[in-house]
Design a protein around this motif. Structure first.
Motif, mmCIF file in Angstrom:
data_model
loop_
_atom_site.group_PDB
_atom_site.id
_atom_site.type_symbol
_atom_site.label_atom_id
_atom_site.label_comp_id
_atom_site.label_asym_id
_atom_site.label_seq_id
_atom_site.Cartn_x
_atom_site.Cartn_y
_atom_site.Cartn_z
ATOM 1 N N ARG A 61 0.859 -1.229 0.008
ATOM 2 C CA ARG A 61 0.050 0.073 0.075
ATOM 3 C C ARG A 61 0.851 1.228 -0.043
ATOM 4 N N LEU A 62 1.934 1.257 0.718
ATOM 5 C CA LEU A 62 2.931 2.347 0.784
ATOM 6 C C LEU A 62 3.870 2.388 -0.550
ATOM 7 N N VAL A 63 4.656 1.286 -0.511
ATOM 8 C CA VAL A 63 5.453 1.424 -1.629
ATOM 9 C C VAL A 63 4.646 0.670 -2.883
ATOM 10 N N ASN A 64 3.995 1.540 -3.732
ATOM 11 C CA ASN A 64 3.074 1.287 -4.504
ATOM 12 C C ASN A 64 3.303 2.074 -5.982
ATOM 13 N N ASN A 65 3.014 1.556 -7.060
ATOM 14 C CA ASN A 65 3.325 2.035 -8.079
ATOM 15 C C ASN A 65 2.561 3.135 -8.468
ATOM 16 N N VAL A 66 1.669 3.656 -7.755
ATOM 17 C CA VAL A 66 1.071 4.613 -7.868
ATOM 18 C C VAL A 66 2.067 6.016 -7.902
ATOM 19 N N LEU A 67 3.137 5.731 -6.991
ATOM 20 C CA LEU A 67 4.023 7.087 -6.942
ATOM 21 C C LEU A 67 4.851 6.944 -8.248
ATOM 22 N N GLY A 68 4.677 6.086 -9.365
ATOM 23 C CA GLY A 68 5.487 5.907 -10.618
ATOM 24 C C GLY A 68 4.655 6.373 -11.817
ATOM 25 N N PHE A 69 3.636 5.561 -12.145
ATOM 26 C CA PHE A 69 3.060 5.544 -13.324
ATOM 27 C C PHE A 69 2.520 6.795 -14.019
ATOM 28 N N PRO A 70 1.845 7.510 -13.108
ATOM 29 C CA PRO A 70 1.215 8.871 -13.406
ATOM 30 C C PRO A 70 2.236 9.730 -13.981
ATOM 31 N N GLY A 71 3.288 9.887 -13.269
ATOM 32 C CA GLY A 71 4.345 11.056 -13.529
ATOM 33 C C GLY A 71 4.970 10.527 -14.872
ATOM 34 N N ILE A 72 5.277 9.137 -14.760
ATOM 35 C CA ILE A 72 6.185 8.661 -15.863
ATOM 36 C C ILE A 72 5.470 8.796 -17.141
ATOM 37 N N PHE A 73 4.360 8.596 -17.349
ATOM 38 C CA PHE A 73 3.546 8.843 -18.612
ATOM 39 C C PHE A 73 3.416 10.416 -18.932
ATOM 40 N N ARG A 74 3.138 10.977 -17.713
ATOM 41 C CA ARG A 74 2.977 12.418 -17.991
ATOM 42 C C ARG A 74 4.305 13.070 -18.734
ATOM 43 N N GLY A 75 5.384 12.611 -17.919
ATOM 44 C CA GLY A 75 6.698 13.211 -18.740
ATOM 45 C C GLY A 75 6.882 12.657 -20.131
ATOM 46 N N ALA A 76 6.632 11.319 -20.296
ATOM 47 C CA ALA A 76 6.772 10.623 -21.678
ATOM 48 C C ALA A 76 5.850 11.568 -22.573
ATOM 49 N N LEU A 77 4.550 11.589 -22.180
ATOM 50 C CA LEU A 77 3.758 12.400 -23.325
ATOM 51 C C LEU A 77 3.977 13.926 -23.392
ATOM 52 N N ASN A 78 4.395 14.568 -22.359
ATOM 53 C CA ASN A 78 4.808 15.882 -22.681
ATOM 54 C C ASN A 78 5.866 16.105 -23.509
ATOM 55 N N ALA A 79 6.833 14.987 -23.341
ATOM 56 C CA ALA A 79 8.214 15.175 -24.489
ATOM 57 C C ALA A 79 7.653 14.652 -25.928
ATOM 58 N N ASN A 80 6.710 13.846 -25.936
ATOM 59 C CA ASN A 80 6.209 13.294 -27.044
ATOM 60 C C ASN A 80 7.080 12.166 -27.567
ATOM 61 N N VAL A 81 7.716 11.353 -26.640
ATOM 62 C CA VAL A 81 8.669 10.536 -26.865
ATOM 63 C C VAL A 81 8.133 9.216 -27.486
ATOM 64 N N LYS A 82 8.887 8.352 -28.204
ATOM 65 C CA LYS A 82 8.231 7.119 -28.591
ATOM 66 C C LYS A 82 8.380 5.833 -27.772
ATOM 67 N N SER A 83 9.431 5.887 -26.662
ATOM 68 C CA SER A 83 9.520 4.938 -25.779
ATOM 69 C C SER A 83 9.935 5.390 -24.398
ATOM 70 N N ILE A 84 9.651 4.657 -23.518
ATOM 71 C CA ILE A 84 10.210 4.840 -21.931
ATOM 72 C C ILE A 84 11.431 4.101 -21.748
ATOM 73 N N THR A 85 12.774 4.758 -21.461
ATOM 74 C CA THR A 85 13.855 4.257 -21.385
ATOM 75 C C THR A 85 14.357 3.795 -19.966
ATOM 76 N N TYR A 86 15.485 3.055 -19.803
ATOM 77 C CA TYR A 86 15.853 2.933 -18.429
ATOM 78 C C TYR A 86 16.087 4.226 -17.690
ATOM 79 N N SER A 87 16.930 4.904 -18.498
ATOM 80 C CA SER A 87 17.507 6.465 -17.989
ATOM 81 C C SER A 87 16.288 6.911 -17.385
ATOM 82 N N MET A 88 15.038 6.885 -18.162
ATOM 83 C CA MET A 88 14.022 7.681 -17.529
ATOM 84 C C MET A 88 13.511 7.210 -16.348
ATOM 85 N N LEU A 89 13.384 6.152 -16.381
ATOM 86 C CA LEU A 89 13.018 4.967 -15.161
ATOM 87 C C LEU A 89 13.911 5.463 -13.953
#
Ligand SMILES: NC(=O)c1ccc[n+]([C@@H]2O[C@H](COP(=O)([O-])OP(=O)(O)OC[C@H]3O[C@@H](n4cnc5c(N)ncnc54)[C@H](O)[C@@H]3O)[C@@H](O)[C@H]2O)c1
Ligand SMILES: O=C(O)C[C@H](O)C(=O)O
Ligand SMILES: [Mg+2]
Length: 442
Positions: A369-397
């Protein structure tokens, strides 16, 4: 607290005299109930009615709590017990709304026929303009086949819909992204890949959710290779990002050098293997794991990890243990080593509760409940969509994990999920790396 639990809301009426709420709280606590929110519904001259959210081990304990409150004295009563979790799901949790009001005929002509035809033709002439003139660039498909819904197993995509709706709510509230659940009635990688490819044009990104292993690996790899938009399996990479962040923070507090620590993974499915890979990408030298499935062990070895024979052995050997098995109560308190860091991440019920792990000697412990991917996926996709990038890389993660660490308050393992700064920081970190990587490709 038992590993499994239920949440109920008690509607309690007490005399409007100080001290009565304390009596009710004591009655609940004495039986072992865990009080959540308390809402005052009515303050009358004679009586006060409150809605008290309470987590209990099971219905028997709930009934004991109700009896204990009713027995405090003749003027204190539980008026009703409601299940707010079920109520919150009535009618579903999401609804597609329009961003534009249609109040006049000219509004209608502007946003619909005939005005819309010009926009269609503009996009026909220059397809990249769809990114500006439609919602595609801000919409992510949340795709499941229902084979690994939380730790509930293969319960099917329709039974998994409440989880998918939940992810859509979080996308909207934490990142302003429209998440559209898509339920697949196939788990065959060829069919999943084909189906997703055929619908992908309507989306700016693809979030794969609760798709079990090992077929999730092939599906994600192929979709990443074949689609020109970001694809991410949340249970793999969203989880790995947040887990790495929590482990970095725990090691700092415990004075442990993460790269030199021995990390053990119990459960090497989607989440477990991705966490192993992420830790190794971070520089952890010794990552080991256990899983009853031979194919999972083969994968672990292929990524450079070592196989450990059992849960007991993993617990005995490792400084940091991360469990993602879906098996509640798998880790016995007697297995915990003094000073160990334990993240028991299975939802809805962990392999060991943080309270039990700490009581057994762990220095830091957390659940899913505490260590939950809710802390990751919304921001990861926001950043990827903002940059209009084609894929999410390890460096981004890795940048996302570091952003979570930076947003964590001293003493906590991870930030509070309702802290808007964490989602913003993750998005900015991902966007920054995405723009740098795109500049290098160009
Ligand atoms: N906290 C989070 O953010 C988060 C994110 C993703 C997954 N999870 C949780 O992790 C759990 C697993 O999810 P998943 O998507 O990886 O599922 P999965 O089905 O891909 O993997 C589960 C793995 O656990 C293994 N396993 C089962 N019993 C085991 C045992 N006794 N000992 C060792 N290994 C065992 C299975 O063989 C399988 O490989 C679920 O409960 C899920 O809720 C939590
Ligand atoms: O849904 C969650 O709470 C986290 C994760 O995606 C899971 O499957 O458990
Ligand atoms: Mg999930």
């Amino acid at each position: 607290m038992n590993v499994q639990s239920i949440i109920r809301n008690l509607i309690v009426e007490t005399p409007s005299i100080p001290g009565n709420l304390a009596k009710v709280a004591t009655a609940i606590g004495t039986i072992g109930g865990d009080i959540g929110d308390i809402k005052t519904m009515k303050i009358g001259t004679l009586s006060t009615v409150r809605d008290i959210s309470c987590t209990c081990a099971d219905i028997a304990q709930l009934n004991q709590i109700v009896d204990a409150i009713n027995n405090i004295d003749d003027n204190i009563h539980v008026r009703s017990v409601s299940d707010d979790v079920m109520k919150a799901h009535e009618g579903g949790k999401i609804h597609m709304t329009s961003r534009i009001d249609v109040r006049s005929l000219s509004d209608l002509r502007r946003i619909y026929t005939p005005g819309v035809a010009n926009v269609c033709q503009e996009i026909q002439r220059a397809p990249e303009k769809a990114h500006y003139y439609t919602s595609i660039g801000n919409t992510v498909a949340i795709i499941t086949d229902g084979t690994a819904i939380l730790g509930l197993g293969n319960i099917g995509p329709v039974a998994g819909m409440p989880v998918m709706e939940g992810k859509a709510v979080l996308f909207d509230q934490f990142a302003g992204i429209s998440g559209i659940p898509i339920l697949l009635d196939t788990s065959n990688p060829d069919e999943v890949v084909e189906t997703v490819k055929h619908i992908a044009k309507g989306f700016g990104g693809i979030l794969l959710e609760d798709i079990g292993s090992p077929h999730c690996f092939e599906i994600e790899e192929r979709l990443k290779a074949e689609l020109p938009i970001p694809v991410m399996h949340d249970d793999q990479h969203g989880t790995a990002v947040v887990t790495l962040a929590a482990v970095i923070s725990a090691c700092r507090y415990a004075g442990v050098e993460l790269k030199d620590a021995v990390v053990g993974q119990i459960g090497l499915g989607a989440a477990g293997l991705a966490i192993c890979r992420m830790l190794m990408a971070y520089g952890v030298k010794e990552v080991c794991g256990t899983d009853p499935q031979e194919s999972a062990l083969v994968r672990l070895r292929s990524f450079g990890g070592t196989v450990v024979g059992s849960v007991e052995e993993t617990m005995a050997k490792c400084d940091i243990v991360i469990a993602t098995t879906g098996v509640s109560g798998l880790i016995q308190p007697s297995m915990v080593r003094e000073g160990q860091i334990i993240l028991a991440l299975s939802n809805p019920y962990p392999e060991i509760t943080p309270e039990d792990a700490i009581a057994a000697g762990a220095s830091y412990a957390a659940d899913g409940r505490l260590v939950n991917n809710v802390l990751g996926f919304p921001g990861i996709f926001r950043g990827a969509l903002n940059a209009n990038v084609k894929s999410i890389t390890y460096s981004m993660l890795l940048a996302a994990a570091n952003a979570i660490v930076d947003a964590t308050r001293n003493g906590d393992l991870v930030p509070h999920p309702l802290d808007p700064n964490v989602h913003k920081s993750v998005a900015e970190a991902v966007e920054r790396v995405a723009l740098i990587e795109m500049a290098h490709i160009d």
